[in-house]
Design a protein around this motif. Structure first.
Motif, PDB file in Angstrom:
ATOM      1  N   LYS A   1      -0.639 -10.332  55.663  1.00 11.18           N
ATOM      2  CA  LYS A   1       0.113  -9.081  55.806  1.00 11.18           C
ATOM      3  C   LYS A   1       0.580  -8.655  54.418  1.00 11.18           C
ATOM      4  O   LYS A   1       1.024  -9.504  53.620  1.00 11.18           O
TER       5      LYS A   1
ATOM      6  N   GLY B   1      14.681   0.528  54.140  1.00  8.63           N
ATOM      7  CA  GLY B   1      14.777  -0.884  54.526  1.00  8.63           C
ATOM      8  C   GLY B   1      14.113  -1.817  53.542  1.00  8.63           C
ATOM      9  O   GLY B   1      13.459  -2.778  53.928  1.00  8.63           O
TER      10      GLY B   1
ATOM     11  N   GLU C   1      15.172  -4.183  51.759  1.00 10.47           N
ATOM     12  CA  GLU C   1      15.516  -5.607  51.907  1.00 10.47           C
ATOM     13  C   GLU C   1      14.614  -6.271  52.942  1.00 10.47           C
ATOM     14  O   GLU C   1      14.218  -7.425  52.787  1.00 10.47           O
ATOM     15  N   ASP C   2      14.337  -5.537  54.013  1.00  9.65           N
ATOM     16  CA  ASP C   2      13.533  -6.127  55.090  1.00  9.65           C
ATOM     17  C   ASP C   2      12.103  -6.387  54.636  1.00  9.65           C
ATOM     18  O   ASP C   2      11.480  -7.361  55.068  1.00  9.65           O
TER      19      ASP C   2
ATOM     20  N   ASN D   1      12.362  -9.449  52.383  1.00  9.76           N
ATOM     21  CA  ASN D   1      12.769 -10.646  53.135  1.00  9.76           C
ATOM     22  C   ASN D   1      11.671 -11.160  54.058  1.00  9.76           C
ATOM     23  O   ASN D   1      11.818 -12.231  54.648  1.00  9.76           O
ATOM     24  N   ASP D   2      10.598 -10.392  54.211  1.00  7.02           N
ATOM     25  CA  ASP D   2       9.524 -10.799  55.122  1.00  7.02           C
ATOM     26  C   ASP D   2       8.698 -11.900  54.465  1.00  7.02           C
ATOM     27  O   ASP D   2       7.874 -11.640  53.573  1.00  7.02           O
TER      28      ASP D   2
ATOM     29  N   GLU E   1       6.394 -13.588  55.651  1.00  8.56           N
ATOM     30  CA  GLU E   1       4.997 -13.658  56.093  1.00  8.56           C
ATOM     31  C   GLU E   1       4.113 -12.677  55.330  1.00  8.56           C
ATOM     32  O   GLU E   1       2.904 -12.632  55.543  1.00  8.56           O
TER      33      GLU E   1
ATOM     34  N   LEU F   1      15.004  -5.692  43.029  1.00  5.48           N
ATOM     35  CA  LEU F   1      13.937  -6.699  42.996  1.00  5.48           C
ATOM     36  C   LEU F   1      14.514  -8.099  43.134  1.00  5.48           C
ATOM     37  O   LEU F   1      15.572  -8.397  42.570  1.00  5.48           O
ATOM     38  N   PRO F   2      13.828  -8.968  43.865  1.00  5.52           N
ATOM     39  CA  PRO F   2      14.313 -10.348  43.950  1.00  5.52           C
ATOM     40  C   PRO F   2      14.168 -11.053  42.607  1.00  5.52           C
ATOM     41  O   PRO F   2      13.255 -10.725  41.826  1.00  5.52           O
TER      42      PRO F   2
ATOM     43  N   LYS G   1      13.257 -14.023  42.081  1.00  6.38           N
ATOM     44  CA  LYS G   1      11.989 -14.760  42.085  1.00  6.38           C
ATOM     45  C   LYS G   1      10.858 -13.776  42.355  1.00  6.38           C
ATOM     46  O   LYS G   1      10.743 -13.233  43.474  1.00  6.38           O
TER      47      LYS G   1
ATOM     48  N   LYS H   1      10.828 -12.621  66.583  1.00  2.00           N
ATOM     49  CA  LYS H   1      10.671 -11.831  65.362  1.00  2.00           C
ATOM     50  C   LYS H   1      10.109 -10.430  65.636  1.00  2.00           C
ATOM     51  O   LYS H   1       9.197 -10.278  66.449  1.00  2.00           O
TER      52      LYS H   1
ATOM     53  N   SER I   1      20.901  -6.819  58.926  1.00  2.00           N
ATOM     54  CA  SER I   1      19.525  -6.374  58.711  1.00  2.00           C
ATOM     55  C   SER I   1      19.404  -4.860  58.887  1.00  2.00           C
ATOM     56  O   SER I   1      19.850  -4.306  59.893  1.00  2.00           O
ATOM     57  N   PHE I   2      18.808  -4.216  57.921  1.00  2.93           N
ATOM     58  CA  PHE I   2      18.653  -2.756  57.955  1.00  2.93           C
ATOM     59  C   PHE I   2      17.957  -2.319  59.235  1.00  2.93           C
ATOM     60  O   PHE I   2      18.437  -1.464  59.972  1.00  2.93           O
ATOM     61  N   THR I   3      16.799  -2.901  59.506  1.00  2.00           N
ATOM     62  CA  THR I   3      16.014  -2.479  60.664  1.00  2.00           C
ATOM     63  C   THR I   3      16.747  -2.809  61.956  1.00  2.00           C
ATOM     64  O   THR I   3      16.810  -1.991  62.877  1.00  2.00           O
TER      65      THR I   3
ATOM     66  N   VAL J   1      21.863 -11.513  52.457  1.00  2.00           N
ATOM     67  CA  VAL J   1      21.257 -10.174  52.403  1.00  2.00           C
ATOM     68  C   VAL J   1      19.770 -10.326  52.096  1.00  2.00           C
ATOM     69  O   VAL J   1      18.903  -9.766  52.752  1.00  2.00           O
ATOM     70  N   ASN J   2      19.479 -11.096  51.045  1.00  2.00           N
ATOM     71  CA  ASN J   2      18.098 -11.331  50.601  1.00  2.00           C
ATOM     72  C   ASN J   2      18.091 -12.678  49.867  1.00  2.00           C
ATOM     73  O   ASN J   2      19.058 -13.429  49.954  1.00  2.00           O
ATOM     74  N   SER J   3      17.028 -12.942  49.140  1.00  2.00           N
ATOM     75  CA  SER J   3      16.945 -14.267  48.510  1.00  2.00           C
ATOM     76  C   SER J   3      18.030 -14.496  47.458  1.00  2.00           C
ATOM     77  O   SER J   3      18.364 -15.641  47.152  1.00  2.00           O
ATOM     78  N   ASP J   4      18.608 -13.418  46.924  1.00  2.00           N
ATOM     79  CA  ASP J   4      19.565 -13.577  45.826  1.00  2.00           C
ATOM     80  C   ASP J   4      21.005 -13.225  46.185  1.00  2.00           C
ATOM     81  O   ASP J   4      21.924 -13.618  45.481  1.00  2.00           O
TER      82      ASP J   4
END
Lengths: 142, 221
Positions: free
Chosen positions: A74, A93, A95-96, A99-100, A102, A117-118, A120, B36, B72-74, B123-126
């Protein structure tokens, strides 16, 4: 190992070969940021990279902001060029997408909004030289 | 708030798609689905399930309470859209419920009055949404306002307090803190918050109601 490294390319074929090598080093959850001026080959690179996953219909997401693809995996293909405010990214969205775990995200013009941006991530920087050769630099941020 | 009519509560701020039809602390119907990318698909069937289980119709509901974020936004958009659609179609008011206050309500029973707790959710990885709360007997007091903070800077906020979180912390950030692993409140507590605190925020003017994403950064270009 392609990341980190810097390459001078003189043809589309060489860029395409780099893309083929690059995809061997990425996996689900990665965020790949592509920086460089207009016409330096960012979209071409993504197009060639995604061919390796059976995706043949990649176009610039400049106007859509984000395109989603499913092939052997994906993928999100984003482009920040037309984004004017960071809140526009939150409105889609962002972040979503990041955050995915997959999916692999390719982000063109990511440097315009580096705050989202993350930490990493992998950056691929494109530079067009006066002799029409291109420098393509791969960097990993942890 | 109409005490005779039940509250329909929606919680979609994280991975769980949760719905609660709340009559009282002793009588409620709850559905929670962890699947999910399915909130938009499951939320209405979950609402049907709790209504059918209770043998009532949406028009018998008194108010719709919806988890308002952050999260989560969505997920938040799905919950908010569902709440607005149902409210409009059935002429019901909406109570936007601050998600972290509902989490505080959920864990309150485990702590002494006036205990201080930290709630930190990813929120996210950071980054994390984080706040420090005093669990007063009557209300939820924010000692440190809800904010977005880098995870590796959370030690600037966290002391010895218990932490309610869905983050696996590095030892540099925490120091033997008591941890409760919660990513989002149960929909029951969205309903309960609405019952205790919702009167002042209950509204039928929900056209421009938006989830609280806590993301108002400076433009950088």
């Amino acid at each position: 190992m392609l990341v980190p490294s810097i390459h001078k390319v003189v043809s589309e074929e060489q860029t395409s070969n780099l893309a083929d090598e690059f995809v061997k080093e990425i996996s689900a959850g990665d965020v790949i940021v592509l920086n460089g001026e207009l016409g330096t080959g960012k979209t071409f690179f993504v197009k060639k990279a995604l061919l390796n996953f059976g995706i043949t219909d990649v176009n610039s997401p400049t106007f859509a902001i984000v395109n989603e693809f499913e092939g052997k995996g994906k993928f999100y293909h984003l482009d920040f060029y037309r984004v004017e405010k960071i809140n526009e990214l939150y409105d889609i969205g962002i972040e979503d997408y990041f955050n995915d775990k997959e999916a692999i995200s390719f982000v063109e013009w990511g440097n315009l909004f580096s705050d989202v941006l993350p930490k990493k991530r992998i950056e691929v920087n494109f530079k067009l030289n006066q002799d029409l050769t291109r420098d393509i630099e791969f960097k990993r941020y942890e | 708030m109409n005490k005779q009519k039940p509250i329909l509560a929606l919680e979609t701020s994280e991975k769980i798609c949760g719905v609660c039809l709340y009559f009282s602390d002793d009588k409620f119907f709850e559905s929670k689905i962890n699947l999910k990318n399915s909130h938009s698909e499951k939320i209405f069937s979950s609402i049907d399930y709790v209504l059918n289980s209770a043998g009532i119709n949406i028009k018998d509901v008194g108010v719709i309470a919806v988890s308002n974020g952050p999260g989560s936004f969505t997920g938040l958009r799905i919950g908010m859209s569902a709440a607005k659609g149902l409210a409009l179609g059935s002429n019901l008011p909406v109570v936007p419920v601050p998600t972290f206050e509902a989490i505080a309500l959920q864990v309150k029973k485990y702590f002494k009055i006036n205990s201080e707790i930290v709630i930190a959710e990813r929120v996210n990885s950071d980054e994390a949404y984080v706040t420090k709360i005093n669990l007063d007997n009557e209300k939820i007091d924010f000692i440190i306002p809800l904010q977005v903070k880098k995870i590796d800077k959370l030690n600037e906020i966290i002391g010895k307090e218990p932490i309610i979180t869905n983050i696996s912390f590095d030892e540099k950030i925490i120091n033997n803190n008591f941890i409760i692993n919660i990513g989002a409140p149960d929909p029951f507590y969205i309903a309960q918050w609405s019952k205790y605190f919702g009167t002042g925020v209950k509204t039928t003017e929900y056209d421009f109601m938006e989830p609280n994403y806590l993301k108002n950064f400076l433009i950088k270009k």
